[in-house]
Scaffold this active site. Structure first.
Site, mmCIF file in Angstrom:
data_model
loop_
_atom_site.group_PDB
_atom_site.id
_atom_site.type_symbol
_atom_site.label_atom_id
_atom_site.label_comp_id
_atom_site.label_asym_id
_atom_site.label_seq_id
_atom_site.Cartn_x
_atom_site.Cartn_y
_atom_site.Cartn_z
ATOM 1 N N PRO A 246 0.583 -1.083 0.033
ATOM 2 C CA PRO A 246 -0.418 0.097 0.412
ATOM 3 C C PRO A 246 1.025 1.045 -0.100
ATOM 4 C CG PRO A 246 0.200 -1.343 2.245
ATOM 5 C CD PRO A 246 0.699 -2.050 1.408
ATOM 6 N N ALA B 75 0.588 5.680 -0.824
ATOM 7 C CA ALA B 75 -0.704 6.294 -0.643
ATOM 8 C C ALA B 75 -0.188 7.234 -1.652
ATOM 9 C CB ALA B 75 -0.934 7.542 0.553
ATOM 10 N N GLN C 163 -6.110 -1.008 3.702
ATOM 11 C CA GLN C 163 -5.369 -0.925 4.965
ATOM 12 C C GLN C 163 -5.778 0.256 5.640
ATOM 13 O OE1 GLN C 163 -1.467 0.850 5.080
ATOM 14 N NE2 GLN C 163 -1.125 -1.147 5.208
ATOM 15 N N CYS D 249 3.672 3.502 8.979
ATOM 16 C CA CYS D 249 4.086 4.593 8.616
ATOM 17 C C CYS D 249 4.788 5.629 8.535
ATOM 18 C CB CYS D 249 2.534 5.538 7.674
ATOM 19 S SG CYS D 249 2.931 6.902 6.449
ATOM 20 N N LYS E 177 1.036 -3.610 9.587
ATOM 21 C CA LYS E 177 2.255 -3.940 8.819
ATOM 22 C C LYS E 177 2.874 -3.016 9.562
ATOM 23 C CE LYS E 177 4.824 -2.089 4.844
ATOM 24 N NZ LYS E 177 4.548 -1.528 3.414
ATOM 25 N N HIS F 112 8.388 -3.793 7.305
ATOM 26 C CA HIS F 112 9.289 -3.245 7.051
ATOM 27 C C HIS F 112 10.984 -3.422 7.714
ATOM 28 C CE1 HIS F 112 10.985 -0.022 3.120
ATOM 29 N NE2 HIS F 112 11.190 0.457 4.052
ATOM 30 N N GLY G 152 10.807 -4.164 1.898
ATOM 31 C CA GLY G 152 12.447 -3.054 2.415
ATOM 32 C C GLY G 152 13.645 -3.499 1.317
ATOM 33 N N GLY H 152 7.245 -2.644 -3.025
ATOM 34 C CA GLY H 152 6.363 -1.316 -3.053
ATOM 35 C C GLY H 152 7.140 -0.468 -4.338
ATOM 36 N N ARG H 153 8.181 0.278 -4.066
ATOM 37 C CA ARG H 153 8.824 1.240 -4.464
ATOM 38 C C ARG H 153 9.236 0.859 -6.095
ATOM 39 N NH1 ARG H 153 12.710 4.586 -0.650
ATOM 40 N NH2 ARG H 153 12.860 3.026 0.076
#
Length: 321
Positions: free
Chosen positions: A16, A18, A70, A100, A139, A169, A201, A224-225
């Site tokens: 997830p 944002a 989430q 987060c 998470k 993470h 991560g 993610g990224r």
């Protein structure tokens, strides 16, 4: 891998993020091989639920795959109510954000700030698990900072409260996204609890994915990224895990097709005015390796019309034909 009654088709999960993992991006990641996709973080604050932003972030029953939402907040009763409403709207799994690192989230004692208060963590987890019939996942990060890495304690607490899977993470909140993720703590948590553990991560390519799975013993990986502008990374990683062989780079014609379809989906989902603005960042990520001088991206970001964006992309890719 299984979460509650749901069997994932593989061990790769789209994280997830944002402003990024909206419905068009989740759908694309699923089509490109993710076994599970998780929605953007939804605030548990009922005052914002009626906003367009929150409405667009909700999952819907006609989405592909296992619908996972989430939620984030710090008030147990609000979190429980947010979970119930999202299940009524079609969520099949509820994920709780305690990872987060954003200041605006942490100032409200949400996200990774909660790791400093295990008793409040316990209250939130218990409230949400008891509020819904669907599986609840969590998470986290490894801790608030390097002197307060309590992920093992939080993991044990989560298991005791009935959480059915845990994503970690490999950074503290203080690290944000700087430096390199570490996997020792993820490995330690995996050795400590019996619920599925998902490693997250810096998983940026198939070889790293294999190495992290082998080292941590994790049940799955969350990416993610590395999927920004490369949603096909899930397909690449799964192929390597299955065969030990690397896929050839995606042909440019397929990159063009995926990018243009993604942009069209963004225009359709958000409407042409908001859609063309949101499309800019995605196009920038897709073209990072193809437009190193930034000239096209600067030109593209000045376009204020959805159809002109698609025309510009067609013209751009013709230069590579």
């Amino acid at each position: 891998m299984q979460i509650g009654q749901y069997q994932l088709r593989n061990r790769l999960i789209a994280a997830p993020m944002a402003g990024i993992t909206d419905r068009p991006f989740r759908t694309l990641c699923y089509e490109m091989g993710a076994g599970l996709t998780v929605s953007e973080m939804m605030s548990s604050n009922p005052e914002v639920w009626a906003s367009d932003k929150s409405r667009l972030r909700m999952v819907h029953i006609d989405e592909p795959g296992i619908r996972t939402v989430q939620i984030a907040g710090s008030v147990p009763d609000e979190m429980a109510e947010a979970a119930r409403i999202n299940v009524q709207n079609g969520a099949q799994i509820i994920d709780i954000n305690m990872g987060c690192p954003a200041k605006k989230v942490n100032r409200k004692l949400a996200g990774s700030a909660l790791l400093q208060y295990p008793e409040l963590v316990k209250s939130i987890l218990s409230a949400v698990v008891n509020a819904v019939e669907v599986p609840v996942t969590l998470k986290i990060r490894t801790g608030w900072d390097k002197d307060h890495q309590n992920c093992v304690e939080i993991a044990q607490l989560a298991e005791h409260c009935g959480v059915q899977a845990l994503t970690i993470h490999g950074r503290t909140r203080a690290c944000r996204f700087e430096g390199e993720a570490e996997y020792d703590n993820i490995r330690l948590v995996k050795q400590t609890v019996s619920i599925p553990v998902i490693a997250n991560g810096d998983i940026t390519n198939p070889l790293k994915a294999r190495a992290v799975l082998d080292y941590t013993g994790a049940d799955a990986l969350m990416i993610g990224r590395a999927a920004q502008g490369r949603p096909w990374i899930f397909r690449e990683i799964q192929h390597y895990l299955d065969t030990g062989e690397l896929l050839a780079p995606l042909p440019l014609a397929e990159v063009k097709h995926l990018l243009c379809e993604h942009v069209r989906a963004l225009h359709g989902f958000y409407g042409h005015v908001k859609g063309y603005r949101i499309a800019r960042k995605h196009v920038s990520w897709y073209l990072q390796e193809h437009a190193p001088n930034d000239q096209f991206r600067r030109t593209f970001n000045a376009i204020e019309d959805a159809s002109e964006q698609l025309e510009a992309l067609e013209a751009y890719f013709e230069n590579f034909a």
